[in-house]
Design a protein around this motif. Structure first.
Motif, PDB file in Angstrom:
ATOM      1  N   MET A 199      -8.018  28.329  40.881  1.00  0.00           N
ATOM      2  CA  MET A 199      -8.471  28.558  39.179  1.00  0.00           C
ATOM      3  C   MET A 199      -8.261  27.299  38.821  1.00  0.00           C
ATOM      4  SD  MET A 199      -9.083  31.891  39.563  1.00  0.00           S
ATOM      5  CE  MET A 199      -8.906  32.931  40.877  1.00  0.00           C
ATOM      6  N   PHE A 200      -8.817  27.070  37.375  1.00  0.00           N
ATOM      7  CA  PHE A 200      -8.924  25.876  36.764  1.00  0.00           C
ATOM      8  C   PHE A 200      -8.397  25.941  35.243  1.00  0.00           C
ATOM      9  CE2 PHE A 200     -11.818  25.909  40.372  1.00  0.00           C
ATOM     10  CZ  PHE A 200     -11.311  24.778  41.080  1.00  0.00           C
ATOM     11  N   ARG A 201      -7.344  25.269  34.659  1.00  0.00           N
ATOM     12  CA  ARG A 201      -7.298  25.424  33.477  1.00  0.00           C
ATOM     13  C   ARG A 201      -6.815  23.915  33.063  1.00  0.00           C
ATOM     14  NH1 ARG A 201      -3.867  31.051  32.955  1.00  0.00           N
ATOM     15  NH2 ARG A 201      -5.362  32.072  34.105  1.00  0.00           N
ATOM     16  N   ARG A 202      -7.101  23.574  31.872  1.00  0.00           N
ATOM     17  CA  ARG A 202      -6.891  22.250  31.481  1.00  0.00           C
ATOM     18  C   ARG A 202      -5.496  22.103  30.469  1.00  0.00           C
ATOM     19  NH1 ARG A 202      -7.995  18.394  27.844  1.00  0.00           N
ATOM     20  NH2 ARG A 202      -8.372  16.281  28.647  1.00  0.00           N
ATOM     21  N   GLU A 203      -4.461  22.598  31.083  1.00  0.00           N
ATOM     22  CA  GLU A 203      -3.202  22.795  30.767  1.00  0.00           C
ATOM     23  C   GLU A 203      -2.494  21.293  30.807  1.00  0.00           C
ATOM     24  OE1 GLU A 203      -1.450  26.700  30.619  1.00  0.00           O
ATOM     25  OE2 GLU A 203      -2.288  26.849  32.640  1.00  0.00           O
ATOM     26  N   ARG A 204      -1.269  21.233  30.144  1.00  0.00           N
ATOM     27  CA  ARG A 204      -0.540  19.937  30.292  1.00  0.00           C
ATOM     28  C   ARG A 204       0.018  19.779  31.688  1.00  0.00           C
ATOM     29  NH1 ARG A 204       4.154  17.812  29.378  1.00  0.00           N
ATOM     30  NH2 ARG A 204       5.164  19.706  28.459  1.00  0.00           N
ATOM     31  N   PRO A 205      -0.126  19.390  32.790  1.00  0.00           N
ATOM     32  CA  PRO A 205       0.519  19.465  33.988  1.00  0.00           C
ATOM     33  C   PRO A 205       1.951  19.287  34.063  1.00  0.00           C
ATOM     34  CG  PRO A 205      -1.315  17.846  34.120  1.00  0.00           C
ATOM     35  CD  PRO A 205      -0.820  18.034  32.606  1.00  0.00           C
ATOM     36  N   GLN A 206       2.918  19.944  34.764  1.00  0.00           N
ATOM     37  CA  GLN A 206       4.316  20.009  34.784  1.00  0.00           C
ATOM     38  C   GLN A 206       4.575  20.785  36.031  1.00  0.00           C
ATOM     39  OE1 GLN A 206       6.170  22.283  31.345  1.00  0.00           O
ATOM     40  NE2 GLN A 206       3.835  22.396  30.730  1.00  0.00           N
ATOM     41  N   LYS A 207       5.986  20.684  36.191  1.00  0.00           N
ATOM     42  CA  LYS A 207       6.458  21.502  37.636  1.00  0.00           C
ATOM     43  C   LYS A 207       5.934  23.061  37.303  1.00  0.00           C
ATOM     44  CE  LYS A 207      10.245  23.293  40.176  1.00  0.00           C
ATOM     45  NZ  LYS A 207      11.670  23.468  40.206  1.00  0.00           N
ATOM     46  N   GLY A 208       5.206  23.464  38.294  1.00  0.00           N
ATOM     47  CA  GLY A 208       4.716  24.888  38.267  1.00  0.00           C
ATOM     48  C   GLY A 208       3.482  25.036  37.375  1.00  0.00           C
ATOM     49  N   ARG A 209       2.880  24.038  36.850  1.00  0.00           N
ATOM     50  CA  ARG A 209       1.740  24.221  36.002  1.00  0.00           C
ATOM     51  C   ARG A 209       0.736  23.170  36.404  1.00  0.00           C
ATOM     52  NH1 ARG A 209       0.824  27.352  32.063  1.00  0.00           N
ATOM     53  NH2 ARG A 209       3.096  27.640  31.434  1.00  0.00           N
ATOM     54  N   TYR A 210      -0.323  23.457  36.822  1.00  0.00           N
ATOM     55  CA  TYR A 210      -1.429  22.464  37.374  1.00  0.00           C
ATOM     56  C   TYR A 210      -2.707  22.688  36.789  1.00  0.00           C
ATOM     57  CZ  TYR A 210       2.422  22.404  40.501  1.00  0.00           C
ATOM     58  OH  TYR A 210       3.820  22.570  40.999  1.00  0.00           O
ATOM     59  N   ARG A 211      -3.695  21.786  36.799  1.00  0.00           N
ATOM     60  CA  ARG A 211      -5.147  22.069  36.372  1.00  0.00           C
ATOM     61  C   ARG A 211      -5.969  22.721  37.209  1.00  0.00           C
ATOM     62  NH1 ARG A 211      -5.890  17.043  32.356  1.00  0.00           N
ATOM     63  NH2 ARG A 211      -4.597  17.846  30.931  1.00  0.00           N
ATOM     64  N   GLN A 212      -5.554  22.663  38.639  1.00  0.00           N
ATOM     65  CA  GLN A 212      -6.290  23.280  39.891  1.00  0.00           C
ATOM     66  C   GLN A 212      -5.059  24.152  40.365  1.00  0.00           C
ATOM     67  OE1 GLN A 212      -8.744  21.891  42.521  1.00  0.00           O
ATOM     68  NE2 GLN A 212      -8.290  23.470  43.990  1.00  0.00           N
ATOM     69  N   PHE A 213      -4.946  25.512  40.095  1.00  0.00           N
ATOM     70  CA  PHE A 213      -3.931  25.960  40.768  1.00  0.00           C
ATOM     71  C   PHE A 213      -4.483  27.214  41.703  1.00  0.00           C
ATOM     72  CE2 PHE A 213      -3.652  29.705  37.667  1.00  0.00           C
ATOM     73  CZ  PHE A 213      -4.411  29.323  36.979  1.00  0.00           C
ATOM     74  N   TYR A 214      -3.679  28.007  42.253  1.00  0.00           N
ATOM     75  CA  TYR A 214      -4.186  29.155  43.292  1.00  0.00           C
ATOM     76  C   TYR A 214      -3.623  30.404  42.676  1.00  0.00           C
ATOM     77  CZ  TYR A 214      -5.822  25.314  45.905  1.00  0.00           C
ATOM     78  OH  TYR A 214      -6.634  24.301  46.008  1.00  0.00           O
ATOM     79  N   GLN A 215      -4.456  31.182  42.692  1.00  0.00           N
ATOM     80  CA  GLN A 215      -3.938  32.721  42.422  1.00  0.00           C
ATOM     81  C   GLN A 215      -4.256  33.523  43.541  1.00  0.00           C
ATOM     82  OE1 GLN A 215      -5.521  33.812  38.919  1.00  0.00           O
ATOM     83  NE2 GLN A 215      -3.616  33.367  37.706  1.00  0.00           N
ATOM     84  N   ILE A 216      -3.444  34.550  44.024  1.00  0.00           N
ATOM     85  CA  ILE A 216      -3.823  35.885  44.522  1.00  0.00           C
ATOM     86  C   ILE A 216      -3.755  36.876  43.758  1.00  0.00           C
ATOM     87  CG2 ILE A 216      -2.932  37.290  46.649  1.00  0.00           C
ATOM     88  CD1 ILE A 216      -1.532  34.531  47.775  1.00  0.00           C
ATOM     89  N   GLY A 217      -4.718  37.799  43.784  1.00  0.00           N
ATOM     90  CA  GLY A 217      -4.738  38.717  42.869  1.00  0.00           C
ATOM     91  C   GLY A 217      -5.655  40.150  43.363  1.00  0.00           C
ATOM     92  N   ALA A 218      -5.287  41.252  42.778  1.00  0.00           N
ATOM     93  CA  ALA A 218      -5.894  42.614  43.032  1.00  0.00           C
ATOM     94  C   ALA A 218      -6.375  43.173  41.906  1.00  0.00           C
ATOM     95  CB  ALA A 218      -5.012  43.262  43.964  1.00  0.00           C
ATOM     96  N   GLU A 219      -7.440  43.923  41.950  1.00  0.00           N
ATOM     97  CA  GLU A 219      -7.918  44.862  40.949  1.00  0.00           C
ATOM     98  C   GLU A 219      -8.089  46.184  41.570  1.00  0.00           C
ATOM     99  OE1 GLU A 219      -7.984  42.894  38.194  1.00  0.00           O
ATOM    100  OE2 GLU A 219      -8.114  40.922  38.839  1.00  0.00           O
ATOM    101  N   VAL A 220      -7.991  47.195  40.906  1.00  0.00           N
ATOM    102  CA  VAL A 220      -8.178  48.591  40.917  1.00  0.00           C
ATOM    103  C   VAL A 220      -9.155  49.126  39.843  1.00  0.00           C
ATOM    104  CG1 VAL A 220      -7.567  51.049  41.493  1.00  0.00           C
ATOM    105  CG2 VAL A 220      -6.061  49.254  42.293  1.00  0.00           C
ATOM    106  N   LEU A 221     -10.459  49.368  40.239  1.00  0.00           N
ATOM    107  CA  LEU A 221     -11.433  49.737  39.196  1.00  0.00           C
ATOM    108  C   LEU A 221     -12.054  51.270  39.620  1.00  0.00           C
ATOM    109  CD1 LEU A 221     -13.157  46.217  39.395  1.00  0.00           C
ATOM    110  CD2 LEU A 221     -12.058  47.156  37.194  1.00  0.00           C
ATOM    111  N   GLY A 222     -12.247  52.035  38.461  1.00  0.00           N
ATOM    112  CA  GLY A 222     -12.675  53.334  38.770  1.00  0.00           C
ATOM    113  C   GLY A 222     -12.467  54.267  37.571  1.00  0.00           C
ATOM    114  N   GLY A 223     -12.775  55.576  37.955  1.00  0.00           N
ATOM    115  CA  GLY A 223     -12.714  56.483  36.905  1.00  0.00           C
ATOM    116  C   GLY A 223     -11.367  56.882  36.437  1.00  0.00           C
ATOM    117  N   SER A 224     -10.248  56.647  37.206  1.00  0.00           N
ATOM    118  CA  SER A 224      -8.960  57.273  36.683  1.00  0.00           C
ATOM    119  C   SER A 224      -8.095  56.161  36.279  1.00  0.00           C
ATOM    120  CB  SER A 224      -8.616  57.850  38.014  1.00  0.00           C
ATOM    121  OG  SER A 224      -7.086  58.171  37.679  1.00  0.00           O
ATOM    122  N   ASP A 225      -7.233  56.674  35.392  1.00  0.00           N
ATOM    123  CA  ASP A 225      -6.027  55.979  34.761  1.00  0.00           C
ATOM    124  C   ASP A 225      -4.905  56.467  35.145  1.00  0.00           C
ATOM    125  OD1 ASP A 225      -6.203  57.687  32.991  1.00  0.00           O
ATOM    126  OD2 ASP A 225      -6.301  56.294  31.246  1.00  0.00           O
TER     127      ASP A 225
END
Ligand code: ATP
Ligand code: MG
Length: 512
Positions: A199-225
């Motif tokens: 993922m890409f965000r133009r933030e101020r780089p520091q430890k644990g914060r980068y402009r290209q960083f990596y995410q692992i994510g999941a989504e559940v989509l459907g009719g039920s909440d």
């Protein structure tokens, strides 16, 4: 040009990675692979399927989904114009009129999605072109022909000749687009997807914060909440972290209400904040107007006492949200997931509602959030799809890895299993065959490309952290007995080819 200057120019330029981007190198990439492999395994046990979405999308997808007022959209995206192919090649002096006409058509047809300033920019460029055209054809004269032409160039450059696209700052918007575009509401619901990537965000780089960083994510989509969905998604992340032996894991949860109750709370919060405005710092003062919820995020020491006394959303949820929230907590308890309620957890993105959560881990300093997530019912609809419920999370992989490294939980780098020290032409042929057989059996093998003395070869094997050296010289080849040296203790033994493979297999099974 002086000789010195000429020399300087000849020197090839040294390139460096762009600020905020990093090269991930071995052996660290072994840990990245381990983390990703574990995610594949754990998420699959919950019935999630992997999705890969493009790294860039139309800018307005992110603007709509993430929210135009958020930091991400207002200042952190990498955006550029993807020029329409219908406008190639570049116009020449003779084809300027035709070119402008084409641009106008593309704006009209939506081929270049219209934006507010485009018409004005086009008109200015056309007018300037007419002026320059008259100059060139001698119909008019100007004292400042140079300036007129330069102005045309500037106006031409400012024309938007294609769709505005952005490198993705997050992936939820894309996943929702996919759900709509591929008619996924036809599939058995809910649809459970996960992704990993940069993922890409133009933030101020520091430890644990980068402009290209990596995410692992999941989504559940459907009719039920159903609250069990929220709880299961959280259970899945926690199980993933558990499998990785991530240390100091702390799960915070909150409910931020829905379109019914949140605006009322936000107004109440705003009113209360206005009463204490003078005691707040400039950032929080500004946020009273723009986004009062974000004041709760404040880390400013001087504001903590004031914030502690502000009204809490949990006391202002509508009945449905309150019921949902307590059911989520109950569902977490049934799953043995330990959580802490944090009424100040509001999360930055516009699309969240009801359940929000954040997970922190140790060894990360102030950038200690490794996962953020929440419910976003209505986002799919906002993007033009059918009414759909949704919940998901995104893990910051860079930070997850930093935390694993800091706590020494990173698995050791795998060295080579076998280094083949060979001497002589016949031995080389045998070595090549041995390497092939060993690799087929799953062992990692280093086969030196040129002959070297055994002493040097063994030194090399040591440096590479090989477990064994397989020594193949003329004697070994003619006897059909191969020498295997265990590098840890220097012991040596002779084996026939099949015995050797068998021996190595056994040792591997014993993890020796
Ligand atoms: P933060 O408050 O740390 O800026 P965020 O609220 O912007 O995080 P999300 O958009 O929810 O984060 O993204 C989920 C996770 O992605 C975060 O918890 C974090 O671990 C990671 N993350 C976000 N931005 C960055 C970045 N610039 N560099 C590295 N990791 C990041
Ligand atoms: Mg952020």
């Amino acid at each position: 040009m002086s000789e010195g200057a000429a020399k300087k120019e000849e020197k090839p330029r040294k390139f460096q990675a762009i600020r905020g981007t990093r090269d991930l190198l071995p052996p660290e990439t072994t840990l990245w692979n381990h983390v990703e492999q574990t995610a594949h395994e754990v998420f699959a046990t919950f019935g999630f399927g992997e999705i890969r979405v493009p790294i860039f999308e139309r800018t307005d997808l992110f603007a709509r989904a993430v929210g135009g007022e958020t930091d991400i959209v207002s200042k952190e995206m990498y955006t550029f114009v993807d020029r329409s192919e219908k406008l190639e090649p570049d116009p020449t002096i003779g084809s300027m009129n035709v070119f402008f006409q084409k641009v106008r058509e593309l704006y009209k047809s939506g081929e270049i999605p219209p934006e507010d300033q485009d018409e004005i920019a086009l008109k200015l460029a056309e007018d300037q072109w007419k002026k320059v055209d008259n100059l060139l054809s001698g119909m008019s004269k100007s004292e400042n022909a140079g300036t007129d032409i330069y102005t045309l160039v500037l106006l031409y450059d400012a024309l938007r000749l294609g769709t505005r696209v952005s490198l993705r700052p997050e992936a939820t918007a894309s996943v929702c687009r996919v759900y709509i575009e591929h008619g996924m509401q036809q599939l058995p619901q809910p649809v459970k997807l996960y992704y990993m990537g940069p993922m890409f965000r133009r933030e101020r780089p520091q430890k644990g914060r980068y402009r290209q960083f990596y995410q692992i994510g999941a989504e559940v989509l459907g009719g039920s909440d159903a609250p069990a969905i929220d709880a299961e998604v959280i259970e899945m992340v926690m199980m993933f972290f558990d499998r990785l032996e991530l240390q100091g894991v702390q799960l915070d949860i909150n409910s931020i209400g829905c379109r019914e109750c949140r605006p009322k709370y936000v107004e109440l919060l705003r009113a209360e904040l206005l009463k204490v405005k003078d005691q707040l710092g400039p950032d929080s003062q500004r946020r009273i107007e723009t986004n009062p919820l974000r004041v709760l995020d404040s880390k400013l020491e001087s504001e903590q006492g004031i914030i502690a006394k502000l009204p809490r959303i949990a006391d202002h949820l509508c009945e449905d949200c309150a019921t949902h929230y307590s059911a989520v907590k109950h569902q977490l308890e049934m799953r043995g997931v330990i959580y802490r309620e944090n009424w100040r957890l509001v999360r930055g993105l516009d699309y969240y509602m009801r359940t929000t959560f954040e997970i922190t881990a140790q060894g990360l300093g102030s950038q200690n959030a490794v996962c953020g997530g929440g419910r976003y019912d209505g986002l799919v609809e906002l993007l033009g799809g059918p009414p759909t419920k949704g919940i998901g999370f995104a893990i910051g992989e860079d930070r997850l890895i930093l935390s694993l490294q800091e706590s020494g939980k990173a698995p050791a780098q795998q060295g080579r299993d076998v280094y083949i020290a060979w001497m002589g032409e016949r031995a080389h042929a045998t070595a090549i065959r041995a390497a092939k057989d060993l690799r087929k059996a799953g062992f990692s093998v280093e086969l030196p490309p040129v002959e070297q003395k055994f002493g040097k070869a063994l030194g090399q094997a040591d440096k590479l952290g090989a477990k064994y050296a397989l020594i193949l010289g003329d004697n070994e080849v003619s006897e059909g007995l191969w020498t295997l040296k265990t590098l840890a203790d220097g012991s040596q033994a002779k084996y026939t080819e099949p015995d050797l493979l068998e021996h190595l297999r056994k040792q591997k099974a014993l993890k020796l």
